[in-house]
Design a protein around this motif. Structure first.
Motif, PDB file in Angstrom:
ATOM      1  N   UNK A 103       0.835  -1.204   0.000  1.00 21.22           N
ATOM      2  CA  UNK A 103       0.000   0.000   0.000  1.00 21.22           C
ATOM      3  C   UNK A 103       0.874   1.260   0.000  1.00 21.22           C
ATOM      4  N   UNK A 104       0.428   2.260  -0.763  1.00 19.75           N
ATOM      5  CA  UNK A 104       1.172   3.526  -0.852  1.00 19.75           C
ATOM      6  C   UNK A 104       0.218   4.653  -0.466  1.00 19.75           C
ATOM      7  N   UNK A 105       0.601   5.409   0.557  1.00 21.13           N
ATOM      8  CA  UNK A 105      -0.229   6.535   1.009  1.00 21.13           C
ATOM      9  C   UNK A 105       0.220   7.795   0.281  1.00 21.13           C
ATOM     10  N   UNK A 106      -0.664   8.279  -0.580  1.00 18.55           N
ATOM     11  CA  UNK A 106      -0.358   9.461  -1.387  1.00 18.55           C
ATOM     12  C   UNK A 106      -0.437  10.726  -0.524  1.00 18.55           C
ATOM     13  N   UNK A 107       0.118  11.798  -1.050  1.00 11.79           N
ATOM     14  CA  UNK A 107       0.147  13.059  -0.301  1.00 11.79           C
ATOM     15  C   UNK A 107      -1.244  13.609  -0.036  1.00 11.79           C
ATOM     16  N   UNK A 108      -2.251  13.179  -0.809  1.00  9.84           N
ATOM     17  CA  UNK A 108      -3.619  13.638  -0.540  1.00  9.84           C
ATOM     18  C   UNK A 108      -4.318  12.782   0.507  1.00  9.84           C
ATOM     19  N   UNK A 109      -3.625  11.794   1.069  1.00  9.43           N
ATOM     20  CA  UNK A 109      -4.171  10.958   2.134  1.00  9.43           C
ATOM     21  C   UNK A 109      -4.738   9.634   1.653  1.00  9.43           C
ATOM     22  N   UNK A 110      -5.014   9.519   0.392  1.00 14.30           N
ATOM     23  CA  UNK A 110      -5.562   8.259  -0.109  1.00 14.30           C
ATOM     24  C   UNK A 110      -4.478   7.194  -0.228  1.00 14.30           C
ATOM     25  N   UNK A 111      -4.911   5.960  -0.156  1.00 14.06           N
ATOM     26  CA  UNK A 111      -3.996   4.820  -0.232  1.00 14.06           C
ATOM     27  C   UNK A 111      -4.267   4.049  -1.520  1.00 14.06           C
ATOM     28  N   UNK A 112      -3.233   3.847  -2.305  1.00 13.08           N
ATOM     29  CA  UNK A 112      -3.330   3.067  -3.538  1.00 13.08           C
ATOM     30  C   UNK A 112      -2.435   1.838  -3.395  1.00 13.08           C
ATOM     31  N   UNK A 113      -2.962   0.684  -3.717  1.00 15.71           N
ATOM     32  CA  UNK A 113      -2.171  -0.542  -3.689  1.00 15.71           C
ATOM     33  C   UNK A 113      -1.219  -0.536  -4.888  1.00 15.71           C
ATOM     34  N   UNK A 139       8.743   9.214  -4.640  1.00 11.95           N
ATOM     35  CA  UNK A 139       7.965   9.583  -5.829  1.00 11.95           C
ATOM     36  C   UNK A 139       7.852   8.331  -6.703  1.00 11.95           C
ATOM     37  N   UNK A 140       6.627   7.956  -6.993  1.00 12.27           N
ATOM     38  CA  UNK A 140       6.366   6.680  -7.674  1.00 12.27           C
ATOM     39  C   UNK A 140       5.509   6.932  -8.912  1.00 12.27           C
ATOM     40  N   UNK A 141       5.885   6.290 -10.004  1.00 10.57           N
ATOM     41  CA  UNK A 141       5.071   6.290 -11.217  1.00 10.57           C
ATOM     42  C   UNK A 141       4.523   4.888 -11.421  1.00 10.57           C
ATOM     43  N   UNK A 142       3.212   4.801 -11.576  1.00  4.63           N
ATOM     44  CA  UNK A 142       2.563   3.506 -11.769  1.00  4.63           C
ATOM     45  C   UNK A 142       1.573   3.606 -12.930  1.00  4.63           C
ATOM     46  N   UNK A 143       1.230   2.445 -13.480  1.00  6.30           N
ATOM     47  CA  UNK A 143       0.158   2.362 -14.476  1.00  6.30           C
ATOM     48  C   UNK A 143      -1.065   1.750 -13.820  1.00  6.30           C
ATOM     49  N   UNK A 144      -2.213   2.368 -14.013  1.00  9.09           N
ATOM     50  CA  UNK A 144      -3.428   1.933 -13.344  1.00  9.09           C
ATOM     51  C   UNK A 144      -4.000   0.686 -14.011  1.00  9.09           C
ATOM     52  N   UNK A 145      -4.367  -0.272 -13.174  1.00  9.06           N
ATOM     53  CA  UNK A 145      -4.983  -1.511 -13.639  1.00  9.06           C
ATOM     54  C   UNK A 145      -6.188  -1.819 -12.762  1.00  9.06           C
ATOM     55  N   UNK A 146      -7.263  -2.366 -13.326  1.00 13.12           N
ATOM     56  CA  UNK A 146      -8.406  -2.762 -12.493  1.00 13.12           C
ATOM     57  C   UNK A 146      -8.068  -3.997 -11.668  1.00 13.12           C
ATOM     58  N   UNK A 147      -8.747  -4.129 -10.537  1.00 10.42           N
ATOM     59  CA  UNK A 147      -8.528  -5.295  -9.692  1.00 10.42           C
ATOM     60  C   UNK A 147      -9.064  -6.569 -10.313  1.00 10.42           C
ATOM     61  N   UNK A 166      -7.353  -9.169  -5.542  1.00  9.00           N
ATOM     62  CA  UNK A 166      -8.719  -8.760  -5.209  1.00  9.00           C
ATOM     63  C   UNK A 166      -8.611  -7.614  -4.209  1.00  9.00           C
ATOM     64  N   UNK A 167      -8.807  -6.402  -4.705  1.00 12.86           N
ATOM     65  CA  UNK A 167      -8.483  -5.209  -3.927  1.00 12.86           C
ATOM     66  C   UNK A 167      -9.275  -5.085  -2.623  1.00 12.86           C
ATOM     67  N   UNK A 168     -10.578  -5.416  -2.574  1.00 15.87           N
ATOM     68  CA  UNK A 168     -11.264  -5.348  -1.274  1.00 15.87           C
ATOM     69  C   UNK A 168     -10.637  -6.267  -0.234  1.00 15.87           C
ATOM     70  N   UNK A 169     -10.137  -7.428  -0.657  1.00  8.51           N
ATOM     71  CA  UNK A 169      -9.479  -8.336   0.284  1.00  8.51           C
ATOM     72  C   UNK A 169      -8.172  -7.730   0.791  1.00  8.51           C
ATOM     73  N   UNK A 170      -7.394  -7.151  -0.115  1.00  7.46           N
ATOM     74  CA  UNK A 170      -6.128  -6.531   0.285  1.00  7.46           C
ATOM     75  C   UNK A 170      -6.378  -5.334   1.197  1.00  7.46           C
ATOM     76  N   UNK A 171      -7.448  -4.581   0.916  1.00 11.04           N
ATOM     77  CA  UNK A 171      -7.720  -3.355   1.671  1.00 11.04           C
ATOM     78  C   UNK A 171      -8.409  -3.619   2.999  1.00 11.04           C
TER      79      UNK A 171
END
Length: 274
Positions: A103-113, A139-147, A166-171
């Protein structure tokens, strides 16, 4: 004759049913070909695009648009290394590897796996070693993919691992605003980690065999009618030959009778001459 017509009608109905099935199967392959072509076009459009902030693609509703898959986003914040999870049985390097989700906590407070890459399997149920992510502000660059969906087989995974992304399971074990509509597949990290993980290969642009399969199903449907026509034609021709052959047999028999009579007369003459 009537029995033949009934039989031919059954043949024709079978050919029609087979052709209808072939039409449905060919259309299914055409649809798959169109879907595959759309996927390739989306990769070509987004894969090498310039990174944008996470808010530009995943807004307050938390949803990921289908047109935004594979698009790079730029994150700045820190990894929650203690919440790392491994995804098992992933095909990399010719083996069933592990992908590393952090998990990565972005500067806006949201967490992206973030899927940081993959590591080879170890001797047991876990890898021998998993390189740690960079600490502190990154500083991280990622490509967005659906779960992904949970496996339909119901297979599970040991503690600290998941069978799919399965993102709900990870989260489930995370506190905070976690994005569950998409995860990020790592492109680059700054600062760079001490030990890099296995990188992901670019998606293939192979359209697959769907178009050729669709054409084959159409040909199979046409061949069904050709086969039925051949069977009917063969049966008609055989019946015609049988019908024409029966009258011709009688003269042949009479000719054989005449030959036998002539032979008998010759034998009588020979006997009388003696």
């Amino acid at each position: 004759m009537n029995n033949r017509f009934v039989r031919w009608g059954v043949y024709l109905l079978i050919a029609i049913a087979f052709a209808i099935a072939c039409v449905f199967l060919s259309q299914w392959q055409f649809d798959r070909n169109e879907t595959r072509a759309a996927d390739i076009a989306l990769v070509e459009q987004n894969y090498d695009a310039d990174p944008v902030p996470l808010d530009d693609l995943i807004g307050t509703d938390g949803g990921l648009g289908t047109d935004d898959e594979w698009h790079p986003v730029l994150l700045q914040g820190e990894y929650l290394a203690d919440e790392q999870v491994l995804v098992r049985n992933r095909p990399h390097g010719g083996t069933s590897a592990f992908e590393v989700l952090v998990p990565f906590q972005n500067e806006d407070g949201r967490i992206l796996i973030v899927d940081r890459g993959w590591v080879p399997p170890g001797e047991g149920d876990t890898p021998d070693a998993v390189p740690a992510p960079p600490s502190g502000t990154v500083e991280v660059t990622v490509r967005l993919r659906p779960g992904e969906q949970l496996p339909s087989s119901g297979r599970s995974a040991p503690e600290g691992q998941v069978p799919t992304i399965h993102l709900p399971t990870v989260a489930a074990g995370l506190d905070g605003d976690v994005v569950t509509s998409a995860y990020g597949r790592l492109v680059d990290e700054t600062p760079s980690p001490e030990t890099a993980l296995g990188r992901f290969e670019s998606p293939t642009d192979d359209p697959g065999p769907h178009l050729s399969y669709a054409i084959q199903w159409i040909l199979f449907g046409v061949m069904g009618f050709i086969f039925i026509f051949y069977m009917i034609r063969t049966e008609v021709q055989k019946h015609r030959e049988e019908a024409e052959g029966r009258p011709a047999a009688a003269p042949k028999v009479r000719r054989l009778d005449r030959d036998a009579a002539v032979e008998d007369e010759l034998l009588d003459e020979v006997d009388s001459g003696r």
